[in-house]
Design an enzyme around this catalytic site. Structure first.
Site, PDB file in Angstrom:
ATOM      1  CG  ASN A  74      -0.221   0.631   2.435  1.00 47.56           C
ATOM      2  OD1 ASN A  74      -0.285   2.051   2.591  1.00 47.56           O
ATOM      3  ND2 ASN A  74       0.109   0.060   3.190  1.00 47.56           N
ATOM      4  CB  VAL A  76      -2.827   5.043   2.120  1.00 46.84           C
ATOM      5  CG1 VAL A  76      -3.764   6.037   2.562  1.00 46.84           C
ATOM      6  CG2 VAL A  76      -3.673   3.623   1.677  1.00 46.84           C
ATOM      7  CG  LEU A  78       0.670   8.585   7.295  1.00 46.42           C
ATOM      8  CD1 LEU A  78       1.353   9.632   8.070  1.00 46.42           C
ATOM      9  CD2 LEU A  78       0.184   7.465   8.053  1.00 46.42           C
ATOM     10  CG  ASN A 132       3.412   6.032  11.993  1.00 48.46           C
ATOM     11  OD1 ASN A 132       4.315   5.653  11.644  1.00 48.46           O
ATOM     12  ND2 ASN A 132       2.261   6.020  11.012  1.00 48.46           N
ATOM     13  CB  CYS A 135       4.311   6.619   7.519  1.00 43.44           C
ATOM     14  SG  CYS A 135       3.288   6.491   6.322  1.00 43.44           S
ATOM     15  CE  LYS A 169       3.112  -0.322  13.427  1.00 39.36           C
ATOM     16  NZ  LYS A 169       2.009  -1.214  13.470  1.00 39.36           N
ATOM     17  CG  ASN A 196       4.879   1.104   9.769  1.00 40.71           C
ATOM     18  OD1 ASN A 196       4.080   0.785   8.783  1.00 40.71           O
ATOM     19  ND2 ASN A 196       4.554   2.170  10.298  1.00 40.71           N
ATOM     20  N   GLY A 221       0.887  -8.129   5.319  1.00 43.58           N
ATOM     21  CA  GLY A 221       0.272  -9.186   5.111  1.00 43.58           C
ATOM     22  C   GLY A 221       1.009 -10.721   5.520  1.00 43.58           C
ATOM     23  N   GLY A 248       1.627  -9.215   9.655  1.00 46.78           N
ATOM     24  CA  GLY A 248       1.374 -10.422   8.914  1.00 46.78           C
ATOM     25  C   GLY A 248       0.562 -11.610   9.895  1.00 46.78           C
TER      26      GLY A 248
END
Lengths: 307, 255
Positions: A74, A76, A78, A132, A135, A169, A196, A221, A248
């Site tokens: 991904n 995305v 944020l 976080n 990212c 994180k 992450n 995953g 995962g």
């Protein structure tokens, strides 16, 4: 009469007691309310919100999500309504959810992180912060958690601002993740959250273009589970503060592996996208496993890997 | 129309042509609650994310889904057998906006590019007034549902890229020709197909004003519920989620 065995699933993260160790990771659960009707919130240890930034973020160009053979990429980036938008639109609903709510905080500068935490300190219904620092979709030269010095400095600064539980994180994209975890611990955080996503890429050979609109993204995953499990185990052995472990996890047995490896709580991410109520299912699964193994306290299971 | 996560039985699965399949699932809930343009989010075994597939039509207690093999997920789905169980979340998305008073003087034109025909069958059944369906595909073999559209009272025109059926060209070209011979401002358009086709339709209607044009988008999708922000498309009002803000958009909100 059948004797009822009492099973304790409660775990303590600083001043916060979670009803059970299963939490939903940032980015996979929105602000919770979107999933009303599909999720049994009472049975989830905690939800971690979508990461919020000081200003609204539109996110990265599409496509942003792509499934490969064994994982999900991904980019995305944020996307979120920004601090004011979250306070106005999301926080009132978040406060009503019957589970613990951890707010994920993101940013580009140390000041931004501090500004968000300062503002949220005045708000009710927040059970803690997950900062976080990892990212992979912000197009930074490097993520904050890729520098031990910067991680330490920011953790320390945030610690001064709040007595609420403070989790950090961190990214697996480092030479030695234990060193990052040391920085988090030294900075005074209550727990370290890992991992992450891993940096990743896929190319469409028909168009010869990357599948993701922003070329690369974070990989999550089932493919990353052994990688994240190893890192959680390594970190848990080396630091004193608790580890929130994930990467995962799909099933009860995955979750138990992370607890055996030393995680106090385990986080579900990608699996929530397909099965929003999976946390609740895994909590039931953990109970069954404990009954079978004659363990009455989840805290006795932690770190029990025979290695 | 609250979305539910359900276990449903495969009632039937039929091969329509080389790589297009018609799946029927038994679910009174999905059959009664779905509206045209909405989608169902299927968990197919051996995959990680769900696959969004639009509702093709509903019959009694069955919902039908017409899909094309596009990758691993749809390939595995095509091998499901009658009686097997599928985990599905739905109905999802906003669907087509159907005007209550369908003025008799307006014409509805449904434009389908390839497998974009899937949601338009359900729509055609629900629309009142005059209905014209423009089907476009690469070859004659890929033109599906022609007879079914006629059965629900639609006129049908066909275009194929290789000229093996109908005019040689695309559904968008059929639309251009149709609009040229019609009175401006009395036409509603509903379209589904590749993003490039939808963008061409936007160009066509700029020179032939229509009442309204609704288009259904597809995009790689994560949760389908608006939490992951994975399935966005770019619009003139910024990024929008196909799962929650769509999949049906007013074309003028996009371009």
């Amino acid at each position: 009469m059948k004797k009822k065995v009492k099973i304790n699933l409660k775990v303590k993260l600083a001043v916060l007691t979670l009803d059970n160790p299963v939490v939903c990771a940032y980015g996979s659960f929105g602000f919770g309310e979107e999933l009303r009707g599909l999720v049994n919130f009472k049975n989830i240890g905690a939800i971690i919100t979508k990461t919020i930034t000081l200003l609204p973020r539109a996110g990265n160009p599409p496509p942003r999500i792509y499934e490969t053979g064994c994982g999900v990429m991904n980019s995305v980036g944020l996307e979120n309504p920004g601090l004011d938008g979250v306070i106005k639109e999301k926080l009132p609903l978040l406060q009503k959810l019957p589970t613990s709510c951890i707010v994920s905080v993101g940013g580009f500068t140390s000041e931004e992180y501090q500004g968000i935490v300062e503002e949220l300190e005045g708000k009710r219904g927040i059970d803690g912060y997950e900062i976080n620092l990892s990212c992979p979709n912000l197009r930074l030269k490097r993520m904050i958690s890729q520098s031990e010095a910067a991680t330490y400095k920011l953790t320390k600064a945030l610690r001064k601002l709040t007595k609420r539980p403070l989790f950090i994180k961190i990214s697996p994209e480092v030479t030695d993740i234990v060193k990052t975890a040391y920085a988090v611990e030294a900075g005074g955080a209550d727990a370290v959250s890992l991992v992450n996503t891993f940096l990743s890429m896929a190319i469409d050979i028909e168009t010869q273009k990357p599948f993701l609109g922003s070329i690369y993204g974070g990989y999550s995953g089932r493919a990353i589970k052994p990688l994240s499990l190893y890192r959680v185990w390594r970190v848990a052995q080396n630091i004193k503060i608790p580890v929130i472990g994930g990467g995962g996890i799909e099933s009860t047995s995955d979750a138990i592996e992370f607890i055996l490896a030393g995680a106090i709580a385990i986080s579900l991410g990608t699996v929530n996208l397909a099965f929003p109520n999976q946390a609740s299912q895994i909590v039931e699964g953990i109970k069954k496993y404990m009954k079978r193994e004659n363990i009455t306290d989840i805290n006795k299971l932690r770190g029990k890997v025979d290695a | 129309m609250k979305a539910k996560q359900l276990k449903v039985k495969v009632k039937d699965i039929k091969k329509v042509n080389d790589n297009i399949f018609l799946l029927s699932i038994s679910s009174a809930y999905l059959a009664s609650q779905s509206r045209p343009g909405q989608f169902l989010h299927f968990k197919i075994h051996s995959t990680i994310l769900r696959r969004p597939l639009s509702v093709h039509r509903v019959k009694g207690k069955e919902a039908h889904v017409l899909f094309k093999i596009r990758g691993k997920g749809t390939e595995i789905l095509s091998r499901y057998k009658k009686g097997e169980i599928l985990d599905v979340i739905g109905p999802l998305g906003n669907g087509f906006f159907l005007k209550k008073a369908a003025a008799m003087e307006t014409t509805n034109i449904l434009v389908a590019g390839g497998i974009g025909v899937a949601p338009l069958m359900f729509l055609a059944e629900k629309l009142r007034g005059e209905k014209l369906v423009l089907l476009g595909a690469k070859t004659k073999k890929e033109i599906v549902c022609e007879l079914e559209f006629r059965r629900v009272g639609c006129k049908v025109s066909v275009a194929t890229e290789d000229g093996s059926k109908g005019i040689k060209g695309t559904a968008t070209e059929l639309l251009r020709k149709t609009l040229m011979g019609s009175e401006a401002g009395k036409i509603n358009i509903y379209a589904c197909g590749p993003q490039e086709m939808l963008s061409q339709i936007n160009n066509v209607i700029d020179s032939h004003p229509v009442l309204e044009c609704q288009v259904s988008f597809e995009q790689f999708m994560g949760c389908g519920l608006g939490v992951c922000c994975g399935c966005t498309i770019e619009t003139k009002h910024g990024y929008k989620k196909v799962c929650k803000d769509g999949p049906v958009f007013n074309i003028k909100d996009v371009w």
